[in-house]
Design an enzyme around this catalytic site. Structure first.
Site, PDB file in Angstrom:
ATOM      1  N   ASN A 388     -47.151  32.437  33.505  1.00 18.40           N
ATOM      2  CA  ASN A 388     -47.404  33.859  33.654  1.00 18.40           C
ATOM      3  C   ASN A 388     -47.659  34.512  32.306  1.00 18.40           C
ATOM      4  OD1 ASN A 388     -47.585  36.429  34.583  1.00 18.40           O
ATOM      5  ND2 ASN A 388     -45.647  36.449  35.662  1.00 18.40           N
ATOM      6  N   ASP A 389     -46.625  34.613  31.504  1.00 18.26           N
ATOM      7  CA  ASP A 389     -46.759  35.327  30.245  1.00 18.26           C
ATOM      8  C   ASP A 389     -47.777  34.691  29.300  1.00 18.26           C
ATOM      9  OD1 ASP A 389     -44.851  37.112  31.101  1.00 18.26           O
ATOM     10  OD2 ASP A 389     -43.200  35.919  30.299  1.00 18.26           O
TER      11      ASP A 389
END
Lengths: 462, 98
Positions: A388-389
């Site tokens: 995600n990040d």
């Protein structure tokens, strides 16, 4: 005899260096590991010869032979049994044993030496070896338990505050002791220091967040190396000094690399502060496009170049084998596959590469972040699996984002992106991902493993 | 000060080790970072040498130190053998396509 032993230690030292040097290529790494291991065996055998000039009691020899036999067998057994997802735990556990050994050496030496004749410098080294060893021992055990999920992060101010006090004590008490303010004999003093250092090790690792584990593990590894080097100094043994320092250097280097990969200072990681996110500043009205499994399968099979970005989600779901299956199916359709791996993917440095290697993924397919970012445009499709990040463009475009400045994989520059995720919940950094709202991005909801399995089944039908 | 001049050789040695170590390790690619770390971990088990040296000196009836030393030798060995075996197991998986 003395010369032979010295030369033997020199060979052992060189073998450690050669072993590490060979780690720079996957083809030679196996040989390197063997060389270093043989060097270690040589160093241990030489030590027996070096020390057995006088008559050594049989009891001592029997205890040592027993301890070495049991230790070797247990080490072999543990490493045969471990799953690749559990690798960070096992490495932490082994690191704890090294730290424990260093601490015990300090205690034994304190039991035996006469402070009147032992040089002040040697006493300082003993203290340094004892405390670093004790910190590595308990710190690694807590790290192991946290990775296994049985100990949760404790970020209470009390924990952080007590840790700082203990650290101050570890620096202050020896100073006071040598100035003569503490009327204890050296032995009692060492036992007290050992206890303080062990408690400090626990409190030091407790507040550190789960995603920061790659940093902590390499740091603890480094500390054990340093403890070994201190002990090496005490015994004037060059193989110990060199071995310890190589490990210390490797650990520090990896620690800094991991910090850079997360754009965080080591101090911030150690302070355990990250969760102060500014969610208020991010707009919530994001238009996302969903994609279905058949559509995703079609997209992947009718293009030429596909990149897969594996993340924590893949590791947790143990989906690496299905991922490799997907690769085989796509390659049969003349789709080429690359894996783009963020340095902090997984739970210790380079962990994701090991998981993929376990699934028989050829290492030529594994690309590092920097090289693939330059030619991201050539990918017709990118499949993001539970990361995600590390694919959030906000890291480059939004100075208000908590992850601003963190190096990311620029998947948004590819022609098309498919993100597999379980829900729209936020990632570890707690920020919304601008990527998901972009035109070339679609989301495929589901767990990494089941989703991949479904895509694989679809591809077989096509 | 006396201590430093006495051990100047060792201090040189340490500094060289730091530089050589960093040079060698900086060239290891990210793909091999986990085996590097567990291999390095095994090397830090060379502390076992110290444990053996001490054990060879402990008097036969010094039960406290015999116990501590026995545990130290056990822990050091576990660090070494576990570290090298597990690294070997990981590296066996890194194979190029046939």
């Amino acid at each position: 005899m003395h010369a032979i032993i010295e030369i033997g230690y020199l060979i052992a030292t060189l073998s450690f260096l050669g072993g590490l040097k060979f780690m720079s290529s996957p083809k030679r790494a196996k040989t390197g590991n063997l060389i270093a291991a043989l060097g270690m065996v040589l160093a241990v055998i030489l030590t027996f010869f070096a020390g057995t000039t006088e008559t050594v009691p049989y009891t001592n020899l029997i205890i040592m032979v027993l301890a070495i036999t049991v230790g070797t067998l247990l080490g072999k057994r543990l490493s045969d049994k471990v799953q690749m997802t559990g690798m960070p735990q096992l490495v932490s556990l082994f690191n704890a044993t090294g730290g424990g050994c260093a601490m015990l050496l300090g205690l034994m030496e304190a039991n035996q030496i006469k402070t009147e004749i032992t040089h002040f410098g040697n006493q300082v080294l003993l203290i340094a070896g004892l405390t670093t060893g004790a910190i590595a021992l308990t710190g690694s055990i807590i790290a192991e338990r946290k990775l296994a999920g049985t100990v949760k992060d404790k970020r209470g101010r009390a924990v952080i505050f007590s840790a700082r006090i203990l650290l101050a004590l570890l620096l202050l008490l020896p100073t006071l002791y040598f100035l003569g303010f503490i009327p204890l004999d050296f032995m009692a003093f060492m036992y007290i220091l050992a206890i303080i250092a062990m408690v400090y090790g626990v409190l030091f690792v407790l507040p550190i967040g789960g995603a920061d584990m790659p940093v902590v593990i390499s740091l603890l590894n480094s500390i054990t190396g340093i403890a070994t080097a201190f002990a090496g100094f005490v015994y004037g043994n060059k193989a110990m000094i060199a071995g310890g320092i190589f490990v210390g250097a490797a650990g520090i280097l990896l620690t800094l690399l991991m910090c850079r990969a997360m754009n965080r200072s080591l101090l911030k990681v150690l302070a355990g502060t990250f969760k102060n996110n500014k969610t208020g500043q991010i707009e919530e009205d994001q238009q996302i496009k969903e994609i279905s499994i058949p559509e995703a399968a079609l997209t992947l099979s009718f293009v030429q170049k596909v990149a897969i970005v594996p993340g924590y989600g893949l590791a947790v779901a143990q989906a690496q084998h299905i991922c490799a299956q997907l690769q085989q199916l796509l390659e049969k359709r003349n789709v080429s596959i690359d894996y783009i791996i963020h340095p902090v993917a997984g739970r210790m440095p380079g962990h994701m590469n090991v998981l993929l290697a376990e699934a028989n993924v050829d290492y030529a397919c594994l690309k590092e972040m920097e090289e693939s970012n330059e030619n991201m445009k050539q990918y017709d499709a990118v499949l993001v699996l539970g990361a995600n990040d590390v694919v959030n463009p906000a890291a480059e475009s939004n100075p208000n984002s908590p992850i601003y400045g963190m190096p990311i994989i620029r998947t948004h520059k590819a022609k098309q992106v498919i993100v597999v995720k379980r829900s729209m919940n936020k990632g570890y950094a707690g920020v919304q991902n601008e990527l998901f709202g972009m035109d070339n991005c679609s989301i495929l909801f589901g767990d990494a493993k089941t989703t991949l399995q479904d895509i694989v089944n679809q591809l077989k039908l096509l | 000060m006396d201590f430093i001049t006495h051990h100047l050789q060792e201090i040189y040695f340490v500094l060289f080790c730091v530089f050589i170590g960093i040079e060698v390790i900086a060239n290891v690619p990210a793909i091999l970072h986990t085996p590097l770390m567990s291999g390095a971990n095994a090397i830090s088990g060379v502390i076992l040498v110290g444990a053996i040296l001490l054990m060879l000196r402990v008097p036969q009836d010094d039960y406290l130190n015999l116990t501590l030393g026995g545990i130290a030798v056990f822990l050091g060995t576990l660090n070494i053998s576990g570290g090298f075996f597990v690294t070997g197991r990981m590296l066996k998986m890194f194979k190029p396509k046939k």
